[in-house]
Design a protein around this motif. Structure first.
Motif, PDB file in Angstrom:
ATOM      1  N   THR A 155       1.513  -7.418  13.246  1.00  0.00           N
ATOM      2  CA  THR A 155       1.175  -7.020  11.883  1.00  0.00           C
ATOM      3  C   THR A 155       1.831  -7.975  10.893  1.00  0.00           C
ATOM      4  N   ARG A 181      -3.056  -8.242  12.606  1.00  0.00           N
ATOM      5  CA  ARG A 181      -3.499  -7.232  11.636  1.00  0.00           C
ATOM      6  C   ARG A 181      -2.818  -7.495  10.294  1.00  0.00           C
ATOM      7  N   VAL A 183      -1.939  -6.620   6.462  1.00  0.00           N
ATOM      8  CA  VAL A 183      -1.767  -5.480   5.558  1.00  0.00           C
ATOM      9  C   VAL A 183      -1.439  -6.017   4.171  1.00  0.00           C
ATOM     10  N   ARG A 185      -2.508  -4.050   1.264  1.00  0.00           N
ATOM     11  CA  ARG A 185      -2.582  -2.920   0.333  1.00  0.00           C
ATOM     12  C   ARG A 185      -1.439  -1.974   0.646  1.00  0.00           C
ATOM     13  N   SER A 188      -0.325   4.661   1.199  1.00  0.00           N
ATOM     14  CA  SER A 188      -0.714   5.308   2.450  1.00  0.00           C
ATOM     15  C   SER A 188      -1.595   4.408   3.305  1.00  0.00           C
ATOM     16  N   VAL A 189      -2.325   3.472   2.676  1.00  0.00           N
ATOM     17  CA  VAL A 189      -3.147   2.543   3.450  1.00  0.00           C
ATOM     18  C   VAL A 189      -2.255   1.673   4.338  1.00  0.00           C
ATOM     19  N   ALA A 190      -1.173   1.174   3.771  1.00  0.00           N
ATOM     20  CA  ALA A 190      -0.226   0.376   4.555  1.00  0.00           C
ATOM     21  C   ALA A 190       0.430   1.233   5.632  1.00  0.00           C
ATOM     22  N   TYR A 191       0.790   2.476   5.287  1.00  0.00           N
ATOM     23  CA  TYR A 191       1.451   3.340   6.262  1.00  0.00           C
ATOM     24  C   TYR A 191       0.538   3.575   7.463  1.00  0.00           C
ATOM     25  N   ASP A 192      -0.745   3.875   7.200  1.00  0.00           N
ATOM     26  CA  ASP A 192      -1.699   4.090   8.293  1.00  0.00           C
ATOM     27  C   ASP A 192      -1.773   2.867   9.199  1.00  0.00           C
ATOM     28  N   ALA A 193      -1.871   1.683   8.595  1.00  0.00           N
ATOM     29  CA  ALA A 193      -2.003   0.457   9.379  1.00  0.00           C
ATOM     30  C   ALA A 193      -0.766   0.210  10.232  1.00  0.00           C
ATOM     31  N   GLN A 196      -0.630   2.798  13.126  1.00  0.00           N
ATOM     32  CA  GLN A 196      -1.639   2.477  14.134  1.00  0.00           C
ATOM     33  C   GLN A 196      -1.242   1.266  14.962  1.00  0.00           C
ATOM     34  N   GLU A 216       6.849  -0.678  -3.255  1.00  0.00           N
ATOM     35  CA  GLU A 216       5.931  -0.352  -2.163  1.00  0.00           C
ATOM     36  C   GLU A 216       6.177  -1.232  -0.937  1.00  0.00           C
TER      37      GLU A 216
END
Length: 305
Positions: A155, A181, A183, A185, A188-193, A196, A216
């Motif tokens: 990531t 991958r 990241v 953004r 929560s978008v970053a947290y999800d990525a 995962q 952030e």
């Protein structure tokens, strides 16, 4: 016949071997190493950062003058000196003066500068010279590059102004790594990525954090650590909340003479980590570059120069 990029991957492998004889680390790196060990309070970090940024002047200040410049009390300066391993401020100042004088003795003379654009270039040259001295011992870059190469997925995190560096690294890393991958953004978008990526078996995040450092980015790094990911950080400060959260920090200067910062040294550092990744698995590197060359030729991605 290898492509130019394949040839560069083969020819520019990083050679380990420690610091070259007679090579001294950059003054800023020596200060960061001096201040990086102990756990410093926010006020003490302010003192450390002031000394790093204003070494040649700050090394000759009295304790009263330094306290006034930083905006702390004189006892705070004394406690800072003790926290970084000195008997008191006089002993710390003696070490600072030695570093400052060695820097002035070995550095280029002040040149006439025609305009601010040339001054900005001069500042970036200094950043690159400091980075060159840091690279005298490449073992840490080699080690982290090996870890990044093994992390699948890998990531790459960069938010706000740091997006450009993350995108550069991610674009190049995809040529030599099977699962990168990106990241860019936050929230929560970053947290999800990040979650995962960990669930998919990833071990490492490479995070870019250029000034101004965002909340952030700090939160995303903390989420990564909580999820079990290790964090390699490329930033301009070896001290502070972001560095405190990272497993390994590569700190190098940014150009700040113009309205918007420039990133010559962080860009070279990113390229060095990419080189270390290619060196970590040369067979995979060559196979992936060859496959990409065939694909790009078939689809005519590029103009013929």
């Amino acid at each position: 016949m290898p492509s130019p990029q394949q040839a560069r991957a083969q020819a520019s492998a990083i050679t380990s071997g420690g610091t070259a004889p007679g090579t001294e680390a950059a003054p800023t790196s020596r200060l960061r190493e001096l201040f990086d060990g102990p756990r410093l309070s926010p006020g003490q970090r302010r003192i450390a950062q002031y000394l790093i940024e204003h070494l040649t002047e700050a090394a000759f200040l009295s304790i009263t003058e330094l306290a006034d410049r930083v905006g702390v009390s004189q006892p705070s300066v004394t406690r800072f000196a003790a926290a970084v391993g000195f008997s008191g401020y006089p002993a710390l100042r003696e070490r600072l003066q030695a570093i400052a004088l060695s820097s002035l003795a070995g550095g280029p003379g002040e040149e006439d500068r025609a305009n601010e654009l040339q001054a900005a270039v001069d500042a970036e040259i200094t950043n690159l010279e400091n980075l060159r001295r840091d690279f005298a011992d490449p073992d840490r870059v080699i080690r982290v590059g090996r870890e990044l190469s093994r992390s699948t997925p890998l990531t790459v995190l960069g938010l706000r102004i740091s997006v450009s560096l993350a995108e550069y690294f991610g674009y190049a890393a995809r040529r030599i790594h099977p699962d990168v991958r990106l990241v860019t953004r936050g929230g929560s978008v970053a947290y999800d990525a990040l979650l995962q990526a960990r669930e998919a078996g990833g071990d490492w995040v490479l995070a870019f954090a250029m000034p101004r450092h965002s909340q952030e980015t700090l939160q995303a790094v903390r989420v990564a650590r909580d999820a079990g990911l290790k964090v390699a950080l490329v930033t301009d400060l070896a001290l502070g909340p972001l560095a405190d959260e990272a497993d390994v920090t590569f700190a190098t200067g940014t150009g700040s003479r113009l309205v918007f910062d420039s990133y010559a040294a962080p860009g070279v550092l990113a390229a060095a980590l990419l080189q270390a990744m290619t060196d970590a698995d040369p067979e995979r590197t060559q196979a992936r570059l060859e496959k990409y060359e065939q694909l790009s030729e078939h689809h005519q991605f590029f103009l013929r120069d």
